[in-house]
Motif scaffolding. Structure first.
Motif, PDB file in Angstrom:
ATOM      1  N   UNK A 118      56.360  52.245  -3.111  1.00 40.73           N
ATOM      2  CA  UNK A 118      55.354  52.328  -2.062  1.00 40.73           C
ATOM      3  C   UNK A 118      55.101  50.973  -1.403  1.00 40.73           C
ATOM      4  N   UNK A 119      55.913  49.977  -1.723  1.00 37.95           N
ATOM      5  CA  UNK A 119      55.736  48.640  -1.169  1.00 37.95           C
ATOM      6  C   UNK A 119      56.412  48.471   0.192  1.00 37.95           C
ATOM      7  N   UNK A 120      57.343  49.359   0.533  1.00 36.27           N
ATOM      8  CA  UNK A 120      58.147  49.173   1.742  1.00 36.27           C
ATOM      9  C   UNK A 120      57.267  49.063   2.987  1.00 36.27           C
ATOM     10  N   UNK A 121      56.169  49.797   3.023  1.00 34.12           N
ATOM     11  CA  UNK A 121      55.267  49.771   4.186  1.00 34.12           C
ATOM     12  C   UNK A 121      54.625  48.391   4.363  1.00 34.12           C
ATOM     13  N   UNK A 122      54.556  47.596   3.307  1.00 30.26           N
ATOM     14  CA  UNK A 122      53.937  46.265   3.359  1.00 30.26           C
ATOM     15  C   UNK A 122      54.943  45.147   3.628  1.00 30.26           C
ATOM     16  N   UNK A 123      56.211  45.513   3.768  1.00 35.61           N
ATOM     17  CA  UNK A 123      57.277  44.526   3.909  1.00 35.61           C
ATOM     18  C   UNK A 123      57.387  44.022   5.345  1.00 35.61           C
ATOM     19  N   UNK A 124      57.515  42.708   5.497  1.00 33.84           N
ATOM     20  CA  UNK A 124      57.796  42.081   6.786  1.00 33.84           C
ATOM     21  C   UNK A 124      59.322  42.033   6.900  1.00 33.84           C
ATOM     22  N   UNK A 125      59.902  42.983   7.652  1.00 38.52           N
ATOM     23  CA  UNK A 125      61.363  43.102   7.738  1.00 38.52           C
ATOM     24  C   UNK A 125      61.808  43.109   9.196  1.00 38.52           C
ATOM     25  N   UNK A 182      59.576  27.167   4.368  1.00 38.57           N
ATOM     26  CA  UNK A 182      59.901  28.194   5.361  1.00 38.57           C
ATOM     27  C   UNK A 182      61.409  28.384   5.523  1.00 38.57           C
ATOM     28  N   UNK A 183      62.183  28.017   4.505  1.00 38.85           N
ATOM     29  CA  UNK A 183      63.630  28.113   4.616  1.00 38.85           C
ATOM     30  C   UNK A 183      64.108  29.566   4.512  1.00 38.85           C
ATOM     31  N   UNK A 184      65.373  29.745   4.820  1.00 38.88           N
ATOM     32  CA  UNK A 184      66.039  31.045   4.754  1.00 38.88           C
ATOM     33  C   UNK A 184      67.082  30.975   3.647  1.00 38.88           C
ATOM     34  N   UNK A 185      67.128  31.997   2.811  1.00 39.45           N
ATOM     35  CA  UNK A 185      68.121  32.059   1.745  1.00 39.45           C
ATOM     36  C   UNK A 185      68.929  33.323   1.983  1.00 39.45           C
ATOM     37  N   UNK A 186      70.210  33.144   2.254  1.00 34.25           N
ATOM     38  CA  UNK A 186      71.070  34.245   2.680  1.00 34.25           C
ATOM     39  C   UNK A 186      72.008  34.689   1.574  1.00 34.25           C
ATOM     40  N   UNK A 187      72.195  36.007   1.497  1.00 37.07           N
ATOM     41  CA  UNK A 187      73.073  36.634   0.522  1.00 37.07           C
ATOM     42  C   UNK A 187      74.003  37.595   1.255  1.00 37.07           C
ATOM     43  N   UNK A 188      75.221  37.721   0.776  1.00 36.37           N
ATOM     44  CA  UNK A 188      76.198  38.591   1.423  1.00 36.37           C
ATOM     45  C   UNK A 188      76.200  39.989   0.852  1.00 36.37           C
ATOM     46  N   UNK A 189      77.029  40.830   1.464  1.00 37.81           N
ATOM     47  CA  UNK A 189      77.105  42.222   1.017  1.00 37.81           C
ATOM     48  C   UNK A 189      77.703  42.310  -0.380  1.00 37.81           C
ATOM     49  N   UNK A 190      77.371  43.382  -1.053  1.00 31.73           N
ATOM     50  CA  UNK A 190      77.731  43.562  -2.461  1.00 31.73           C
ATOM     51  C   UNK A 190      79.234  43.488  -2.704  1.00 31.73           C
ATOM     52  N   UNK A 191      80.048  44.030  -1.818  1.00 34.89           N
ATOM     53  CA  UNK A 191      81.489  44.112  -2.071  1.00 34.89           C
ATOM     54  C   UNK A 191      82.264  42.843  -1.731  1.00 34.89           C
ATOM     55  N   UNK A 230      60.655  42.966  -4.109  1.00 30.50           N
ATOM     56  CA  UNK A 230      60.540  41.583  -4.567  1.00 30.50           C
ATOM     57  C   UNK A 230      59.966  40.704  -3.463  1.00 30.50           C
ATOM     58  N   UNK A 231      60.402  40.921  -2.231  1.00 34.40           N
ATOM     59  CA  UNK A 231      59.880  40.130  -1.106  1.00 34.40           C
ATOM     60  C   UNK A 231      58.382  40.357  -0.916  1.00 34.40           C
ATOM     61  N   UNK A 232      57.922  41.589  -1.056  1.00 31.62           N
ATOM     62  CA  UNK A 232      56.490  41.865  -0.932  1.00 31.62           C
ATOM     63  C   UNK A 232      55.732  41.125  -2.028  1.00 31.62           C
ATOM     64  N   UNK A 233      56.228  41.186  -3.273  1.00 30.76           N
ATOM     65  CA  UNK A 233      55.564  40.520  -4.398  1.00 30.76           C
ATOM     66  C   UNK A 233      55.540  39.005  -4.232  1.00 30.76           C
ATOM     67  N   UNK A 234      56.537  38.466  -3.536  1.00 28.48           N
ATOM     68  CA  UNK A 234      56.670  37.019  -3.374  1.00 28.48           C
ATOM     69  C   UNK A 234      56.169  36.533  -2.009  1.00 28.48           C
ATOM     70  N   UNK A 235      55.631  37.444  -1.197  1.00 29.83           N
ATOM     71  CA  UNK A 235      55.178  37.120   0.156  1.00 29.83           C
ATOM     72  C   UNK A 235      56.295  36.460   0.964  1.00 29.83           C
ATOM     73  N   UNK A 236      57.497  37.040   0.880  1.00 33.22           N
ATOM     74  CA  UNK A 236      58.654  36.547   1.622  1.00 33.22           C
ATOM     75  C   UNK A 236      59.037  37.564   2.693  1.00 33.22           C
ATOM     76  N   UNK A 237      59.598  37.067   3.777  1.00 36.45           N
ATOM     77  CA  UNK A 237      60.105  37.951   4.835  1.00 36.45           C
ATOM     78  C   UNK A 237      61.524  38.374   4.478  1.00 36.45           C
ATOM     79  N   UNK A 238      61.904  39.585   4.911  1.00 35.38           N
ATOM     80  CA  UNK A 238      63.264  40.077   4.704  1.00 35.38           C
ATOM     81  C   UNK A 238      63.941  40.221   6.057  1.00 35.38           C
TER      82      UNK A 238
END
Length: 165
Positions: A50-57, A94-103, A21-29
């Motif tokens: 095959x998008x993982x190689x294009x991800x800015x992480x 350029x904001x950051x949107x944070x999410x916590x762990x699943x559990x 999703x980040x690659x499709x949205x041009x967002x950094x992870x």
């Protein structure tokens, strides 16, 4: 460029999908350790396809490391404990949107220091939370919409086929 932050994600398939999703949205992870998987894990790559190689992480040792390396960052924190709905805020480009762990979500000791920047996705009744990948997509695309989908394809094209009815 918008930034998605995952605090201690546990499920590789969710992180892989969020990466796509980040690659499709041009967002950094941004991934804050500890992670519940290794970054080279097969399930992570499969979900990100095959998008993982294009991800800015970028990965960080812990939340303090993240804060030190991103001084002055405007951070919105997605939590079911927020007073504001995610559509109530104006997302900076350029904001950051944070999410916590699943559990468990974002730890409360972090949330209390950022209470004014906490946002929530409305849900019915006793539903505890949405899937992490779905939550990221909902909020990220609202932030993109508010910023007029910068650089994104806004129009598709149908192939004019003749259908036999």
């Amino acid at each position: 460029m918008l930034n998605i932050v995952l605090h201690e994600p546990e499920i590789p398939a969710n992180t892989g999908n969020i990466g796509r999703t980040c690659v499709a949205a041009n967002a950094r992870l941004h991934l804050i350790e500890p992670l519940g998987f290794r970054l080279n894990e097969k399930n992570l790559k499969r979900a990100g396809m095959d998008y993982w190689k294009d991800l800015d992480v970028t990965t960080y040792i812990d939340f303090n490391d993240f804060m030190e390396k991103n001084p002055g960052a405007k951070i919105y924190m997605a939590t079911t404990k927020a007073h504001k709905v995610y559509t109530d805020v104006q997302y900076e480009p350029d904001c950051y949107i944070m999410f916590g762990k699943e559990s468990a979500g974002i730890p409360e000791e972090i949330l209390v220091n950022h209470e004014e920047d906490c946002i929530r996705i409305p849900m019915l009744g006793d539903i505890r939370s949405l899937n992490l990948g779905n939550s990221v997509a909902i909020v990220l695309y609202e932030a993109l919409r508010q910023n007029n989908f910068p650089g994104m394809n806004l129009e598709g094209h149908l192939h004019h086929l003749h259908w036999n009815v």
